[in-house]
Design a protein around this motif. Structure first.
Motif, PDB file in Angstrom:
ATOM      1  N   GLN A 111       0.807  -1.220   0.000  1.00 32.68           N
ATOM      2  CA  GLN A 111       0.000   0.000   0.000  1.00 32.68           C
ATOM      3  C   GLN A 111       0.839   1.268   0.000  1.00 32.68           C
ATOM      4  N   THR A 112       2.064   1.199   0.486  1.00 31.38           N
ATOM      5  CA  THR A 112       2.834   2.430   0.701  1.00 31.38           C
ATOM      6  C   THR A 112       4.003   2.631  -0.258  1.00 31.38           C
ATOM      7  N   ILE A 113       4.492   1.581  -0.901  1.00 38.30           N
ATOM      8  CA  ILE A 113       5.675   1.744  -1.744  1.00 38.30           C
ATOM      9  C   ILE A 113       5.387   2.651  -2.938  1.00 38.30           C
ATOM     10  N   ALA A 114       4.279   2.431  -3.626  1.00 41.82           N
ATOM     11  CA  ALA A 114       3.990   3.242  -4.816  1.00 41.82           C
ATOM     12  C   ALA A 114       3.864   4.730  -4.473  1.00 41.82           C
ATOM     13  N   PRO A 115       3.012   5.113  -3.521  1.00 45.69           N
ATOM     14  CA  PRO A 115       2.957   6.545  -3.178  1.00 45.69           C
ATOM     15  C   PRO A 115       4.248   7.046  -2.553  1.00 45.69           C
ATOM     16  N   GLY A 116       4.937   6.173  -1.813  1.00 52.62           N
ATOM     17  CA  GLY A 116       6.145   6.587  -1.119  1.00 52.62           C
ATOM     18  C   GLY A 116       7.333   6.825  -2.032  1.00 52.62           C
ATOM     19  N   THR A 117       7.285   6.328  -3.263  1.00 50.70           N
ATOM     20  CA  THR A 117       8.407   6.504  -4.191  1.00 50.70           C
ATOM     21  C   THR A 117       8.105   7.534  -5.278  1.00 50.70           C
ATOM     22  N   ARG A 118       6.996   8.243  -5.165  1.00 48.16           N
ATOM     23  CA  ARG A 118       6.648   9.201  -6.219  1.00 48.16           C
ATOM     24  C   ARG A 118       7.707  10.285  -6.383  1.00 48.16           C
ATOM     25  N   VAL A 119       8.211  10.827  -5.285  1.00 45.80           N
ATOM     26  CA  VAL A 119       9.178  11.922  -5.378  1.00 45.80           C
ATOM     27  C   VAL A 119      10.498  11.419  -5.946  1.00 45.80           C
ATOM     28  N   ILE A 120      10.975  10.262  -5.495  1.00 48.21           N
ATOM     29  CA  ILE A 120      12.243   9.748  -6.010  1.00 48.21           C
ATOM     30  C   ILE A 120      12.113   9.368  -7.482  1.00 48.21           C
ATOM     31  N   VAL A 121      10.951   8.891  -7.905  1.00 53.48           N
ATOM     32  CA  VAL A 121      10.751   8.589  -9.325  1.00 53.48           C
ATOM     33  C   VAL A 121      10.841   9.874 -10.144  1.00 53.48           C
ATOM     34  N   THR A 122      10.234  10.958  -9.648  1.00 54.71           N
ATOM     35  CA  THR A 122      10.333  12.244 -10.337  1.00 54.71           C
ATOM     36  C   THR A 122      11.781  12.715 -10.387  1.00 54.71           C
ATOM     37  N   LEU A 123      12.504  12.558  -9.282  1.00 53.32           N
ATOM     38  CA  LEU A 123      13.905  12.939  -9.252  1.00 53.32           C
ATOM     39  C   LEU A 123      14.712  12.133 -10.271  1.00 53.32           C
ATOM     40  N   MET A 124      14.488  10.832 -10.318  1.00 51.07           N
ATOM     41  CA  MET A 124      15.208   9.988 -11.273  1.00 51.07           C
ATOM     42  C   MET A 124      14.881  10.396 -12.710  1.00 51.07           C
ATOM     43  N   THR A 125      13.631  10.768 -12.956  1.00 48.41           N
ATOM     44  CA  THR A 125      13.226  11.213 -14.292  1.00 48.41           C
ATOM     45  C   THR A 125      13.973  12.475 -14.691  1.00 48.41           C
ATOM     46  N   ILE A 126      14.127  13.400 -13.746  1.00 49.33           N
ATOM     47  CA  ILE A 126      14.870  14.634 -14.006  1.00 49.33           C
ATOM     48  C   ILE A 126      16.330  14.322 -14.324  1.00 49.33           C
ATOM     49  N   LEU A 127      16.948  13.457 -13.533  1.00 46.29           N
ATOM     50  CA  LEU A 127      18.350  13.121 -13.747  1.00 46.29           C
ATOM     51  C   LEU A 127      18.549  12.352 -15.055  1.00 46.29           C
ATOM     52  N   GLU A 128      17.620  11.470 -15.370  1.00 45.59           N
ATOM     53  CA  GLU A 128      17.695  10.737 -16.635  1.00 45.59           C
ATOM     54  C   GLU A 128      17.628  11.706 -17.810  1.00 45.59           C
ATOM     55  N   LYS A 129      16.726  12.670 -17.712  1.00 50.12           N
ATOM     56  CA  LYS A 129      16.595  13.682 -18.766  1.00 50.12           C
ATOM     57  C   LYS A 129      17.888  14.469 -18.907  1.00 50.12           C
ATOM     58  N   SER A 130      18.492  14.813 -17.787  1.00 48.20           N
ATOM     59  CA  SER A 130      19.731  15.595 -17.820  1.00 48.20           C
ATOM     60  C   SER A 130      20.884  14.800 -18.406  1.00 48.20           C
ATOM     61  N   HIS A 131      21.065  13.563 -17.959  1.00 44.08           N
ATOM     62  CA  HIS A 131      22.216  12.770 -18.384  1.00 44.08           C
ATOM     63  C   HIS A 131      22.079  12.272 -19.812  1.00 44.08           C
ATOM     64  N   SER A 132      20.878  12.261 -20.351  1.00 51.03           N
ATOM     65  CA  SER A 132      20.701  11.852 -21.744  1.00 51.03           C
ATOM     66  C   SER A 132      20.609  13.054 -22.675  1.00 51.03           C
ATOM     67  N   GLY A 133      20.840  14.249 -22.105  1.00 54.10           N
ATOM     68  CA  GLY A 133      20.637  15.468 -22.892  1.00 54.10           C
ATOM     69  C   GLY A 133      21.875  15.993 -23.578  1.00 54.10           C
TER      70      GLY A 133
END
Length: 222
Positions: A111-133
């Motif tokens: 019940q808690t892992i999906a909502p609890g990882t929303r911020v880190i998933v967003t952070l990883m998305t930002i870093l992925e965008k940066s490192h592939s840019g």
């Protein structure tokens, strides 16, 4: 259910998570306790509702703050500022998520892992965008002092699993920096929320946090 969560929030602020009581929630709702037990069986289930509610609200705050078309460094700053703003506005709920564990309570992962990882998933998305840019967004080259710091053994396997789970192309070094940025970001927020700096150390904690974000962005390769 919304009323139960609302009253639960109020009790969390007033008394802390360890003192939560379904009977007290029922009393404030103006119903007999058996009516509440039809929806929430015990204190742990109420805590889980509050944990998920807090994670979702924090995730919503970050999603609203991060502009889709902004450059990764600005997105990182927006994410960090959103986390700090929510935490300072909701210190009791932030403490439920990132403070001292509640004695006897273990959050159910399903019940808690999906909502609890929303911020880190967003952070990883930002870093992925940066490192592939392109080259200008790449991770800073390792110095001679860092040459022996490459992950090995089980840590390498962990990074590989994380890459697969989140569909990332980040190198092991970039992932290590991302995890450090995540931990340091919440560490800086926690120091402020829990008044770990003391009352007379910094006169402008907002400016200090901005400086922290700048250093973390550089460290993360943004």
């Amino acid at each position: 259910m919304r009323d139960i969560v609302r009253i639960g929030r109020e009790h969390l602020v007033a008394s802390g998570p360890a003192a939560l009581s379904l009977r007290a929630v029922a009393r404030d709702l103006g119903v007999v306790s058996s009516a509440v037990y039809r929806y929430v069986r015990n204190r742990d289930e109420l805590l889980t509702l509050l944990v998920v509610d807090a994670y979702d609200e924090l995730g919503d705050a970050v999603d609203s703050a991060v502009e889709e078309n902004a450059e990764p460094p600005e997105q990182f700053r927006q994410l960090g500022q959103a986390v700090r703003a929510w935490a300072l506005h909701e210190p009791a709920r932030y403490a439920l998520l990132y403070g001292t564990p509640v004695p006897g309570y273990e959050a159910p992962g399903e019940q808690t892992i999906a909502p609890g990882t929303r911020v880190i998933v967003t952070l990883m998305t930002i870093l992925e965008k940066s490192h592939s840019g392109g080259p200008r967004a790449s991770t800073p080259p390792a110095t001679s002092d860092e040459a022996g710091s490459a992950p090995t053994g089980r840590l390498t396997a962990d990074f590989s699993r994380i890459r697969d789970e989140f569909r990332l192309t980040l190198t092991d070094d970039a992932l290590a920096r991302a995890v450090l940025a995540w931990a340091a970001l919440f560490g800086a927020v926690s120091f402020e929320v829990f008044d770990q700096y003391g009352p007379d150390t910094f006169t402008d904690t907002g400016a200090l946090f901005e400086l922290h974000l700048e250093h973390l962005a550089q460290m993360a390769g943004l």
